[in-house]
Every structure is written in structure tokens, then in C-alpha cells.
Design an enzyme around this catalytic site. Structure first.
Site, PDB file in Angstrom:
ATOM      1  N   HIS A  34       1.791   4.451  -2.928  1.00  0.00           N
ATOM      2  CA  HIS A  34       1.825   5.916  -2.839  1.00  0.00           C
ATOM      3  C   HIS A  34       3.179   6.440  -3.310  1.00  0.00           C
ATOM      4  O   HIS A  34       3.272   7.425  -4.040  1.00  0.00           O
ATOM      5  CB  HIS A  34       1.625   6.375  -1.389  1.00  0.00           C
ATOM      6  CG  HIS A  34       0.231   6.182  -0.872  1.00  0.00           C
ATOM      7  ND1 HIS A  34      -0.869   6.668  -1.529  1.00  0.00           N
ATOM      8  CD2 HIS A  34      -0.241   5.582   0.245  1.00  0.00           C
ATOM      9  CE1 HIS A  34      -1.965   6.367  -0.832  1.00  0.00           C
ATOM     10  NE2 HIS A  34      -1.607   5.696   0.240  1.00  0.00           N
TER      11      HIS A  34
ATOM     12  N   HIS B  35       3.612   6.282  -7.088  1.00  0.00           N
ATOM     13  CA  HIS B  35       2.752   7.298  -7.709  1.00  0.00           C
ATOM     14  C   HIS B  35       3.415   8.681  -7.612  1.00  0.00           C
ATOM     15  O   HIS B  35       3.521   9.410  -8.603  1.00  0.00           O
ATOM     16  CB  HIS B  35       1.384   7.285  -6.999  1.00  0.00           C
ATOM     17  CG  HIS B  35       0.330   8.089  -7.684  1.00  0.00           C
ATOM     18  ND1 HIS B  35      -0.906   8.274  -7.149  1.00  0.00           N
ATOM     19  CD2 HIS B  35       0.316   8.778  -8.854  1.00  0.00           C
ATOM     20  CE1 HIS B  35      -1.647   9.018  -7.966  1.00  0.00           C
ATOM     21  NE2 HIS B  35      -0.930   9.345  -9.004  1.00  0.00           N
TER      22      HIS B  35
ATOM     23  N   HIS C 205       0.817  -1.215   0.000  1.00  0.00           N
ATOM     24  CA  HIS C 205       0.000   0.000   0.000  1.00  0.00           C
ATOM     25  C   HIS C 205       0.858   1.276   0.000  1.00  0.00           C
ATOM     26  O   HIS C 205       0.751   2.118  -0.894  1.00  0.00           O
ATOM     27  CB  HIS C 205      -0.918  -0.031   1.232  1.00  0.00           C
ATOM     28  CG  HIS C 205      -1.848   1.137   1.318  1.00  0.00           C
ATOM     29  ND1 HIS C 205      -3.160   1.058   0.954  1.00  0.00           N
ATOM     30  CD2 HIS C 205      -1.652   2.433   1.707  1.00  0.00           C
ATOM     31  CE1 HIS C 205      -3.736   2.237   1.103  1.00  0.00           C
ATOM     32  NE2 HIS C 205      -2.842   3.095   1.570  1.00  0.00           N
ATOM     33  N   GLU C 206       1.733   1.382   0.985  1.00  0.00           N
ATOM     34  CA  GLU C 206       2.523   2.614   1.114  1.00  0.00           C
ATOM     35  C   GLU C 206       3.488   2.782  -0.062  1.00  0.00           C
ATOM     36  O   GLU C 206       3.725   3.891  -0.531  1.00  0.00           O
ATOM     37  CB  GLU C 206       3.289   2.648   2.442  1.00  0.00           C
ATOM     38  CG  GLU C 206       2.400   2.676   3.682  1.00  0.00           C
ATOM     39  CD  GLU C 206       1.378   3.813   3.691  1.00  0.00           C
ATOM     40  OE1 GLU C 206       1.630   4.871   3.070  1.00  0.00           O
ATOM     41  OE2 GLU C 206       0.307   3.624   4.309  1.00  0.00           O
TER      42      GLU C 206
HETATM   43 ZN   LIG Z   1      -3.089   5.218   1.658  1.00  0.00          ZN
END
Ligand SMILES: [Zn+2]
Length: 592
Positions: free
Chosen positions: A388, A391, A384-385
Site C-alpha cells: 500500500h 502504491h 502487504h502494508e
Molecule cells: Zn490492505
């Protein structure tokens, strides 16, 4: 564990931002010196002149980029050990300087807004303004909603008075709620919001029932005050929407992120078509839990006991990489670089901030803070992290500063894409039947709580505002009736719709930030749709996804997604997501 005992390669390299504190202090002084002395008033009436505006924009960009770096370094060092006050002071110094300059440049937005449309159009078309073109388009779009200086002055005075509903709710929800004691693990404990969530996931059904009844009884007692507060908040929305000449509250809220109400309407109508599958899932839960009657307090119990993937960090990281293989070589190479080059702060140490997040400035690579433990949840946190981080990296590398930041509407897509890819990979490859069951169950719950539940909330907000806008005062009766009807619509007949659930709307803090939660739903729908396309359509879909990753906030979020192959103004992405949900459910059903 102490921070000094952690191997260097498991700590983030803040030296990539500033070599040491001395370098930070020098940069801070130089920035402060330059900008607190600067006379911004010379720009004030000059925006009709191209060179003046350009110089102003470049100047403030320089300031923003540098203050961002200072702040990021400060808060990262602070989070390494929150007991050290030095870096908290650094962070607050940065914030203060930022606010000072923000106050000095507060004239800019109104000054831009009053420029004639032709002047703005000229700038927008001018290649010299390429980096600022989207900000200027937004200024132009906001023109019809900006009033005279005198009226705007009154509105900002009013905003101060009317801004308190969220605080009032928080006060009611905490200080006045008067939760009683209830049983947990054989003991009488004082109920709290956090423990309520825990009790609802617990396996003792009598405990869940007791907590559910007591919890909602407390809200029932406050329902008049909460209804008044919520009604006040909706009336506030109506006041501003009218004053600022928007077609309605929703239009005003969505304009904040440059999103068309078509997307909202489309979300509600498309998700509605997927509800029969949600009902099927609800019925499966009932069967899997072996219940005669399923109640709302049975809805959060995991169907499968925790199946932990217990791996050392490096192995967990490798596992995540294997799961993300469909994203291709370039993505994976960068992913590895993040591990090798000190982007990640891996372990929990004494004094370190808890949780996980991704941070960074435009002029640095991204950073990820973890508190890695050997659990399944933490493996997903890495995915998940890092989503980020990737991105941000691609957007910062591709876009000019002014266009690099992505809005909240887009912010959780890359992270969710990674989670979904990893889920699919793990559930396909694992030979551990229980783990597979656990993962599929985890995925289905993620879809229920993020996609369906947030859409249910979004529909409630739409209904409540529509009612008020049509001149009907909001009462506890019409709000509770509307909510209960929605609950029946979303969960179907696989569950008993206990009368208490009609009060659920009264405990949702997000409702005081109107038309916000729909973004959680569009986010997961976009992510599921992207994954589905990458896995079934290959190269072209992957290229489209990279366009998304590299787009930052270069234009409005719906267009960015359209160009990445996810058109939220059509039914397609919703159908993709529903199909994805239906297939996962089908696989899960076979296991019971
Ligand atoms: Zn998040």
C-alpha cells in the site's frame, strides 16, 4: 513494552508532518481562520466562468491538502497511545472543520452538473484543468442521472428513510440472533461470530459439526426477518436505480467507481471456467484430511499445522525484500528508505492501536503501522502494508492531488502482488518441507476465499437482484435455493452440501452494500495476473506494473489496469490467475 523504550529507528517520524504539537496547532488555527471566514457564495453561480471555477478548485484543493495533513497527524499520534485524549481531540477538531467546509461547498457538485455539456467539454479539453479533468469527466457522465433540484431533494429525504436495512440486519445479526452455548476446548462457552470462525478452523471435528449446526439453527429461526430485510434492501436499490435512470441496480452500483458491468459479467463467466480446478482442490482437501465424507464445516481447517517463520523484525524485513526482488532496484531502494527514514512504526507498545495499516497524506510520505510479532502471518503483513505504501508513494509523486487517490477497486492490488511474490519466493526457496506445504496451502486458501468465494457472493447478488428486477418477490425459498445451487456449482462433488449451507447468504453483512464484494475477486485476479506476467515476461511487464503504481486514480480503474497490462474486459487476466492457481495446486498435490 512502553513506547519510550522502543529504539527511535523502530518508530515512525511524525515530525515529518509537523515538527511538534505547537506547529500542528498553529496550522490548524490558520486554516480555520482562513476558511471558516471565507465567503464561498461568490462562487455559487460562477462556474460558467473559467477563472472562477479554476480559482474555486484551487482553493478547495488547498483546503483539502492541509486538512488531510492535520487529520493524519492527529490520528497517527492518537494510535500511538489511544489512552491519550489530546490527539483524539485533535482528530475530532479536524473532522469538524472538514465538515463545516464541506457543508459550505455542498453547492459545487450540483452547480457543476448543471453546466451545459459544451462548457464541461471545454474545461475537460483545457490544459489549465489538467489536474481536474477526470473529476470533470465524471461530472459529465453523471449528468443523465441527476434530476431536478426538487426531485433530488425528495430523493435525499427518501435515502434517509431507506438507509436503515444494514442497521436492521446488524441488529438481527447481533442482538436477536440468540446464539446458544457450545463446546470449545472441552468447555461450554457462549457462541459468538468471532468464536465461530475460530471453531471452524479448529482440529476437533465434532466441535466443528456442533458449532456449524447450532450456528445455522440460529439463522434458520430468524430467516423470515432477514429475508424481509434483504428484500427491502434490494427494493431500495431498485427504487434508486429507477429514479436515477440507470439500466439496473448493478449499473448504478458500478457507476459509483466508474466500472462497466462488462467487467462484472466477465468475472462471473471467466471464474466459472476455473471451477473444475476449485473442485479438484476441494477433493484434495478431503483426501488430505483423510475424510470419508467432507462437509462444509471441514472447509476452513488448515491442511497443515502452523509453520512459523520466527524472525526479528530486521531479518523479516530483509526476507520480504528478497521476495520482492523481481520488482527491481527502484522499488527495493524505496522499500529500504521506508525502513531507514521512519515510515514504519514497528512494535506493539502499551496503549497502541492493534492491527496494521498504511496511512499518510498527499504532502507527506506514506506511513505504516505494525504490531510486529515473530510469526509467518506478520512477515506477510509487512509485505502487504508496504505494498500500500509504495502504491501511494508512486501515485502521489506522479499524479496531481486530484488524481492521486486510487479507488477501492484498485486498493488491494499492490498489497496482494507483494504477498503473492513473497509466497512464491518462500515456497521455492525454503528447505523446510512443512513450511513449504504450509505456504502453498495458505496461497490456495487465499485464492479460494478471496477469488472464488467472493465471486460466488457476487453471483448471488446478481441473481437476487435480477430476480427482483424481473418482478419476482424475494422469498426465503428462492434465496436459499439460489444459494444452495451456487454452493454446489462452486464446491463441486468433493463435499456434502449440508442443508444448512443454503442459509449462508443470510449471515453476510456485505450484502447490504450491494455489488461491493466483486472487487475483492477482481483485485486478487489482477494481482495474480500481474505477478505471473512479471515473472514470465520480465522488463515490459514490470514497466507496465510501475505505470499502475504511478497512476493513482487519474482515470477510471479499468483503464488504469488495462494500461498496466491487465484487461478485465477480456478473459486473459482470469486465465492467468486460474493457471497460477492450477500450478500451485499441482505442486501442493504432490506433497500429499
Ligand atoms: Zn490492505
Amino acid at each position: 513494552m512502553q513506547r519510550q523504550d522502543v529504539q527511535l529507528r523502530f518508530k515512525w517520524k511524525t515530525e515529518d508532518i509537523f515538527t511538534d504539537d505547537k506547529a500542528w496547532e498553529e496550522e490548524f488555527s490558520s486554516l480555520e481562520e482562513k476558511y471558516t471566514r471565507m465567503d464561498f457564495s461568490r462562487y455559487e453561480n460562477g462556474f460558467a466562468d473559467k477563472s472562477v471555477l479554476l480559482e474555486y478548485l484551487r482553493t478547495t484543493e488547498d483546503f483539502s491538502r492541509r486538512i488531510e495533513k492535520l487529520y493524519v497527524y492527529a490520528h497517527m499520534r492518537k494510535d500511538e497511545d489511544v489512552r491519550v485524549s489530546k490527539y483524539a481531540a485533535y482528530a475530532s477538531k479536524s473532522m469538524t472543520l472538514y465538515s463545516q467546509i464541506a457543508a459550505k461547498t455542498a453547492f459545487a457538485e450540483p452547480a457543476l452538473t448543471v453546466l451545459p455539456e459544451e462548457t464541461l467539454d471545454g474545461y475537460i479539453a483545457d490544459p489549465d484543468f489538467a489536474a481536474y479533468e477526470y473529476s470533470l469527466r465524471r461530472v459529465k457522465k453523471s449528468k443523465p442521472h441527476v434530476l431536478s433540484a426538487k426531485e433530488e431533494g425528495l430523493l435525499s429525504l427518501a435515502a434517509d428513510v431507506m438507509g436503515g436495512f444494514h442497521d436492521t440486519f446488524t441488529m438481527l445479526d447481533n442482538a436477536n440472533l440468540n446464539l446458544p452455548k457450545a463446546t470449545l476446548d472441552g468447555e461450554e462457552v457462549q457462541m459468538s461470530h468471532a468464536l465461530y470462525a475460530l471453531a471452524m478452523r479448529g482440529t476437533d471435528r465434532a466441535v466443528r459439526k456442533e458449532w456449524f449446526e447450532k450456528y445455522y439453527e440460529a439463522y434458520t429461526k430468524l430467516i423470515d426477518a432477514i429475508t424481509q430485510t434483504y428484500h427491502g434492501n434490494v427494493k431500495k436499490d431498485m427504487f434508486f436505480a429507477q429514479a436515477k435512470k440507470y439500466d439496473g441496480c448493478m449499473q448504478m452500483a458500478l457507476a459509483g467507481e466508474d466500472v462497466s458491468p462488462v467487467v462484472y459479467e466477465n468475472l462471473l463467466s471467466s471464474v466459472e471456467k476455473g471451477l473444475p480446478t476449485l473442485h479438484r482442490y476441494v477433493r484434495l482437501r478431503k483426501k488430505a484430511l483423510g475424510l470419508e465424507e467432507q462437509h462444509m464445516y471441514d472447509m476452513s481447517v488448515p491442511l497443515v499445522d502452523g509453520a512459523e517463520i520466527s524472525l526479528p523484525f530486521d531479518e523479516a524485513f530483509d526476507l520480504v525484500k528478497r521476495g520482492l526482488a523481481p520488482l527491481g532496484e527502484e522499488y527495493l531502494t524505496l522499500f529500504e528508505k521506508a525502513r531507514q527514514e521512519g515510515w514504519i512504526d514497528v512494535y506493539e507498545t502499551e496503549g497502541k492501536r492493534n492491527g496494521a495499516y498504511c496511512t499518510g497524506a498527499y504532502d507527506t510520505h506514506p506511513y505504516v503501522l505494525l504490531n510486529y510479532q515473530r510469526t509467518t502471518h506478520e512477515v506477510f503483513t509487512i509485505a502487504h502494508e508496504m505494498g500500500h505504501a509504495m502504491h501511494s508513494y508512486f501515485s502521489n509523486r506522479t499524479q496531481p492531488y486530484e488524481k492521486a487517490n486510487y479507488t477501492i477497486f484498485l486498493a488491494e492490488i499492490a498489497s496482494t502482488v507483494n504477498e503473492v511474490l513473497l509466497l512464491k519466493y518462500l515456497s521455492k526457496t525454503t528447505e523446510d518441507e512443512n513450511l513449504k506445504k504450509y505456504l502453498l496451502g495458505y496461497y490456495l486458501e487465499m485464492v479460494r476465499t478471496t477469488l472464488f468465494r467472493q465471486t460466488q457472493f457476487a453471483e448471488f447478488e446478481q441473481k437476487a437482484h435480477a430476480l427482483a428486477e424481473s418482478g419476482v418477490p424475494l422469498t426465503k425459498e428462492n434465496l436459499c435455493d439460489a444459494y444452495l445451487a451456487l454452493n454446489k456449482k462452486y464446491y463441486g462433488d468433493g463435499v456434502v452440501h449440508d442443508s444448512q449451507i443454503a442459509y449462508e447468504w443470510a449471515r453476510i453483512p456485505h450484502f447490504y452494500n450491494s455489488f461491493y464484494v466483486y472487487k475483492y475477486a477482481t483485485g486478487i485476479i489482477s494481482a495474480m495476473s500481474i505477478v505471473r506476467r512479471i515473472l514470465t515476461e520480465g522488463e515490459e511487464a514490470l514497466a507496465a506494473y510501475f505505470r499502475f503504481l504511478s497512476s493513482g486514480g487519474r482515470t477510471d480503474p479499468v483503464t488504469i489496469l488495462q494500461e498496466a497490462g491487465v484487461d478485465l474486459t477480456t478473459a486473459k487476466p482470469f486465465e492467468n490467475a486460474m493457471q497460477e492457481f492450477a500450478e500451485t495446486l499441482q505442486e501442493f498435490e504432490k506433497m500429499f
